[in-house]
Design an enzyme around this catalytic site. Structure first.
Site, short mmCIF file in Angstrom:
data_model
loop_
_atom_site.label_atom_id
_atom_site.label_comp_id
_atom_site.label_asym_id
_atom_site.label_seq_id
_atom_site.Cartn_x
_atom_site.Cartn_y
_atom_site.Cartn_z
N ASP A 39 -1.52 -0.72 -2.61
CA ASP A 39 -0.72 -1.37 -1.58
C ASP A 39 -1.02 -0.74 -0.23
O ASP A 39 -1.52 0.39 -0.16
CB ASP A 39 0.78 -1.22 -1.88
CG ASP A 39 1.62 -2.37 -1.34
OD1 ASP A 39 1.74 -2.47 -0.10
OD2 ASP A 39 2.15 -3.16 -2.13
N ASP A 66 -6.36 -1.88 1.41
CA ASP A 66 -6.40 -3.16 2.11
C ASP A 66 -7.29 -4.07 1.29
O ASP A 66 -8.51 -3.87 1.21
CB ASP A 66 -6.97 -2.97 3.51
CG ASP A 66 -7.13 -4.27 4.29
OD1 ASP A 66 -6.90 -5.35 3.71
OD2 ASP A 66 -7.51 -4.20 5.48
N TYR A 162 -0.66 -22.05 2.83
CA TYR A 162 -0.39 -21.19 1.67
C TYR A 162 -0.73 -21.93 0.38
O TYR A 162 -1.39 -21.38 -0.51
CB TYR A 162 1.08 -20.78 1.68
CG TYR A 162 1.50 -19.94 0.49
CD1 TYR A 162 1.12 -18.61 0.38
CD2 TYR A 162 2.31 -20.49 -0.51
CE1 TYR A 162 1.52 -17.84 -0.70
CE2 TYR A 162 2.71 -19.72 -1.59
CZ TYR A 162 2.32 -18.40 -1.68
OH TYR A 162 2.71 -17.63 -2.76
N VAL A 197 10.95 -17.16 -6.51
CA VAL A 197 11.76 -16.02 -6.96
C VAL A 197 12.46 -15.46 -5.73
O VAL A 197 11.83 -15.32 -4.67
CB VAL A 197 10.88 -14.95 -7.63
CG1 VAL A 197 11.72 -13.76 -8.08
CG2 VAL A 197 10.12 -15.54 -8.82
N THR A 199 12.88 -12.91 -4.10
CA THR A 199 12.44 -11.64 -3.54
C THR A 199 12.52 -11.73 -2.02
O THR A 199 12.87 -12.78 -1.45
CB THR A 199 11.00 -11.34 -3.95
OG1 THR A 199 10.17 -12.40 -3.47
CG2 THR A 199 10.86 -11.23 -5.46
#
Length: 268
Positions: A39, A66, A162, A197, A199
């Site tokens: 990450d 990255d 997206y 979801v 999140t």
């Protein structure tokens, strides 16, 4: 999904510092795998890795990464191999969603989603195959699981680019599975279509859709998703994490090249 045993497996999960990636990392560890978190968020990623060590035993780790950088991908798979003594599961989870109407989306926004979702995932497949194939650094075969989205299968307003990038992940997955099979790499390649979801990323989409005037409120946006979902609810992190464990396991040994919907029927 405790009945699936991943003891002795070694997994690298991109974007594992939070959200779906964190849940997937924890589920893999709970099933017996060692896990390296990859990450950009160093502090959060190290915290997740430390939590895995505390709960499931030492041998997990973190690498700053990255995913749009080819050299950093090489570093990540080498580091994961060094930390865990091998690599046989790769979860290409890291991704980005920028909500915009098609009439308003900017070139920079398009480019950013293409770079993270398409370029980053493609580089992940590249280095996963290189590392797991017989002559690779790990060389024991394995499983690559790319995280697409229900957005690849439906037309929902505000997420055109997206959706396009996640459709690309699906096509990439199928060609990668074919190449792996034809060349005898011993690596299964599949992808997952998560439903919405709640999140931070998922609720950000609901807020953005409301701000764009597509829905009266974030709650109305969420309600629209639920109305399109036969299961009658949003997804949960555990729903997606359990599916990743399944696709990584021997129970999925004859499954490759698929896109598995885990969306409550929304994309059917």
């Amino acid at each position: 999904m405790g009945s699936l045993d991943l003891s002795g497996r070694r997994a690298l999960v991109t974007g594992g510092a939070q959200g779906l990636g964190e849940g997937m990392a924890k589920a893999l560890a709970a099933a017996g795998a060692k896990v390296v978190i990859s990450d950009l968020q160093k502090d959060a990623g190290e915290k997740v890795a430390d939590a895995l060590d505390s709960e499931y035993g030492a041998g997990n780790g973190f690498v700053a990464h990255d995913i749009t950088d080819d050299a950093q991908w090489e570093n990540a798979v080498v580091a994961a191999n060094d930390i865990m003594g091998g690599l046989d599961i790769l979860v290409n989870n890291a991704g980005i969603e920028i909500t915009s109407l098609l009439t308003e989306v900017t070139a920079d926004e398009i480019r950013k989603m293409l770079e993270v979702n398409v370029l980053g995932t493609t580089l992940g497949v590249k280095w996963g195959l290189r590392t797991m194939r017989p002559e690779g650094l790990a060389g024991q075969g394995g499983a690559i699981i790319n995280i697409a989205s229900v957005a690849a299968t439906i037309a929902f307003p505000g997420i055109a680019v997206y959706s396009a990038t996640k459709s690309a992940v699906d096509r990439l997955t199928k060609v990668a599975a074919m190449e792996s099979g034809k060349l005898g790499y011993g690596v299964r390649v599949n992808c997952l279509y998560p439903g919405l979801v709640p999140t931070e990323m998922g609720m950000g989409l609901a807020n953005d859709c409301a701000q764009l005037g597509l829905f009266e409120s974030p709650e109305a946006a969420v309600g629209a998703v639920i109305a399109l979902t036969p299961a009658g609810r949003l997804g949960e992190v555990a729903d997606m994490a359990d599916a990743v464990v399944f696709l990584a396991s021997d129970e999925a040994r004859f499954i490759t090249g698929i896109g598995l919907p885990v969306d409550g029927g929304m994309g059917m």
